[in-house]
Design a protein around this motif. Sequence first.
Motif, mmCIF file in Angstrom:
data_model
loop_
_atom_site.group_PDB
_atom_site.id
_atom_site.type_symbol
_atom_site.label_atom_id
_atom_site.label_comp_id
_atom_site.label_asym_id
_atom_site.label_seq_id
_atom_site.Cartn_x
_atom_site.Cartn_y
_atom_site.Cartn_z
ATOM 1 N N ASN A 63 45.595 -4.011 26.305
ATOM 2 C CA ASN A 63 45.316 -3.474 27.634
ATOM 3 C C ASN A 63 46.201 -4.174 28.656
ATOM 4 O O ASN A 63 46.708 -5.265 28.421
ATOM 5 C CB ASN A 63 43.828 -3.604 27.981
ATOM 6 C CG ASN A 63 43.376 -5.033 28.032
ATOM 7 O OD1 ASN A 63 43.738 -5.774 28.940
ATOM 8 N ND2 ASN A 63 42.568 -5.446 27.050
ATOM 9 N N ASN A 66 50.301 7.509 18.219
ATOM 10 C CA ASN A 66 51.332 6.654 18.805
ATOM 11 C C ASN A 66 51.574 5.453 17.905
ATOM 12 O O ASN A 66 50.630 4.807 17.444
ATOM 13 C CB ASN A 66 50.920 6.188 20.193
ATOM 14 C CG ASN A 66 50.821 7.323 21.165
ATOM 15 O OD1 ASN A 66 51.597 8.269 21.110
ATOM 16 N ND2 ASN A 66 49.856 7.252 22.065
ATOM 17 N N THR A 69 44.921 -2.680 19.402
ATOM 18 C CA THR A 69 44.552 -2.278 20.758
ATOM 19 C C THR A 69 45.039 -3.352 21.714
ATOM 20 O O THR A 69 45.062 -4.538 21.388
ATOM 21 C CB THR A 69 43.034 -2.094 20.919
ATOM 22 O OG1 THR A 69 42.389 -3.302 20.562
ATOM 23 C CG2 THR A 69 42.520 -0.967 20.045
ATOM 24 N N THR A 121 59.330 3.016 19.805
ATOM 25 C CA THR A 121 58.051 3.714 19.883
ATOM 26 C C THR A 121 58.282 5.155 19.448
ATOM 27 O O THR A 121 59.343 5.730 19.691
ATOM 28 C CB THR A 121 57.472 3.673 21.309
ATOM 29 O OG1 THR A 121 58.433 4.216 22.211
ATOM 30 C CG2 THR A 121 57.127 2.255 21.721
ATOM 31 N N TYR A 170 43.823 0.896 28.599
ATOM 32 C CA TYR A 170 43.651 0.495 27.209
ATOM 33 C C TYR A 170 44.515 1.380 26.319
ATOM 34 O O TYR A 170 44.536 2.594 26.480
ATOM 35 C CB TYR A 170 42.188 0.606 26.795
ATOM 36 C CG TYR A 170 41.311 -0.387 27.531
ATOM 37 C CD1 TYR A 170 41.085 -1.661 27.023
ATOM 38 C CD2 TYR A 170 40.728 -0.044 28.745
ATOM 39 C CE1 TYR A 170 40.297 -2.577 27.709
ATOM 40 C CE2 TYR A 170 39.939 -0.952 29.436
ATOM 41 C CZ TYR A 170 39.725 -2.209 28.910
ATOM 42 O OH TYR A 170 38.944 -3.106 29.590
ATOM 43 N N VAL A 171 45.213 0.751 25.393
ATOM 44 C CA VAL A 171 46.117 1.465 24.498
ATOM 45 C C VAL A 171 45.756 1.119 23.058
ATOM 46 O O VAL A 171 45.602 -0.057 22.722
ATOM 47 C CB VAL A 171 47.593 1.069 24.770
ATOM 48 C CG1 VAL A 171 48.531 1.781 23.808
ATOM 49 C CG2 VAL A 171 47.968 1.344 26.212
ATOM 50 N N THR A 172 45.626 2.150 22.233
ATOM 51 C CA THR A 172 45.440 1.967 20.796
ATOM 52 C C THR A 172 46.640 2.592 20.108
ATOM 53 O O THR A 172 46.990 3.742 20.389
ATOM 54 C CB THR A 172 44.137 2.640 20.313
ATOM 55 O OG1 THR A 172 43.036 2.063 21.008
ATOM 56 C CG2 THR A 172 43.944 2.438 18.823
ATOM 57 N N GLU A 173 47.284 1.836 19.227
ATOM 58 C CA GLU A 173 48.480 2.324 18.556
ATOM 59 C C GLU A 173 48.569 1.723 17.167
ATOM 60 O O GLU A 173 47.882 0.750 16.844
ATOM 61 C CB GLU A 173 49.731 1.968 19.373
ATOM 62 C CG GLU A 173 49.915 0.487 19.583
ATOM 63 C CD GLU A 173 50.890 0.149 20.706
ATOM 64 O OE1 GLU A 173 51.483 1.062 21.284
ATOM 65 O OE2 GLU A 173 51.049 -1.040 20.987
#
Length: 170
Positions: free
Chosen positions: A81, A50, A79, A28, A91-94
């Motif tokens: 979650n 990210n 995305t 990451t 919630y994650v957007t990467e």
Amino acid sequence: MINNVVLVGRLTKDPDLRYTANGTGVATFTLAVNRNFTNQSGNREADFINCVIWRKSAETLANYARKGTLLGVTGRIQTRNYENQQGQRVYVTEVVAENFQLLESRTASEQRQQNPSSDDSFQSQGGGNNFNNNYNQSSQSAKNTMPDFDRDSDPFSGSSIDISDDDLPF
């Protein structure tokens, strides 16, 4: 449907390489990407994006890229979650990177580290030297087959190209 991302930015810190339970590498990292405009006070702002990269590419990125490295990334937005320890849905957007390219020569990277400019807030604190040493060691066998792109002289300097407007395709 199309989901393509192309980013050019600098690493905000060294990539974080980890391994899954079955041994798959995952790194990451966050890219600082300058916006195309300045704010009201005349300063350029950046977005901090990210990213995650998998398998052999993750290991390669972790070995060769350091904080401040100029990096080109292609991939897709994803995305996901999960539920955290407090029971809240997060919630994650990467960007899931599929490919990356180091966009800075070793010479330019070393110069940036030795003479950091005041507007480069992501300057390396010596970490880039490990990249350069590793790159030099790993590329010794390929030295005879790969061209040297770190030449001090520009092969096109001093030559002019005469092109008329009739030769242009537009």
